[in-house]
Design an enzyme around this catalytic site. Sequence first.
Site, short mmCIF file in Angstrom:
data_model
loop_
_atom_site.label_atom_id
_atom_site.label_comp_id
_atom_site.label_asym_id
_atom_site.label_seq_id
_atom_site.Cartn_x
_atom_site.Cartn_y
_atom_site.Cartn_z
NE ARG A 193 -3.61 0.32 2.59
CZ ARG A 193 -4.24 0.63 3.73
NH1 ARG A 193 -4.26 -0.24 4.73
NH2 ARG A 193 -4.82 1.81 3.87
CB CYS B 134 -1.74 4.22 9.83
SG CYS B 134 -3.11 4.86 10.82
#
Length: 281
Positions: free
Chosen positions: A182, A241
């Site tokens: 990611r 995050c």
Amino acid sequence: MSNLLDTNPLVTTAWLAKHIEDKNLVIVDAYMANVVGKEPLVYEAFSCLPMARKLDIEADFCDHTSSQIHALPNEEQFTQAIQKLGINSDSMVVIYDSQGIYSAPRAWWTFKVMGFEDVYVLDGGLPQWLKEGRETASEYTTTSILGNAMAKAVKGLACDSDEVVSVINTNVAILDARGEMRFLGKAPEPREGVRSGHIPNSKNLPFSILLDDYTYQDEETLRAIFAERVPSVDTKIYFSCGSGITACILMLAAVSIGYKAVVLYDGSWADWGSNHALPIE
């Protein structure tokens, strides 16, 4: 940065077992229904730590008036939530979660942002407690007596995208707790409309690297991991995050080994990636 970060925020299962009947101790289960970024632990039957009180992070510790997915609560919401748990100004709060180390660090940082000092995380949480064969309860403890603890928000412990933009090209560190694929933009984001990639000049530190089974790695290992990504223990670190939850796993580790200049980018990638005016790599 703050005297709120001068003590080690982690306690062991052995310590908690020894102190579990202390008068001012409040044990809190930082419950989250949705576990993202790891394979969730699923239990055949419910159990919790003795005398544990339930805190639903998504329902009680997120500001639902915000456009962000997991925005920190406001002072009034936080005060209401912890008073319902019977938490007083002189309470010592120990937080755990059912995944080992997952949502408890987010709850801990929320307490810190709101000026509550005497709060800690149980290293290893419920699975470590069970692994050691310690006593559990089959239901949460509830109280009808409101606590008297009050929020007093501390500035500088959380920030928005404007602040991150302003520091991108300075000597701070920006750490991203998402998985490597990611971070590199090679795996799609789980949220619709969010671009792939990462904040310019940020470094990847997947939260799983910091963990050894259910608990954190030992201090020496944690120091080595952070030293690879952060120039000095005095460097200011911004943590990000997916939506502000697992970034706190990194923050807790950092504070436990002596970093004090730490800031949560609360909106994290869900906020940054969905704003096409912001640069990405």
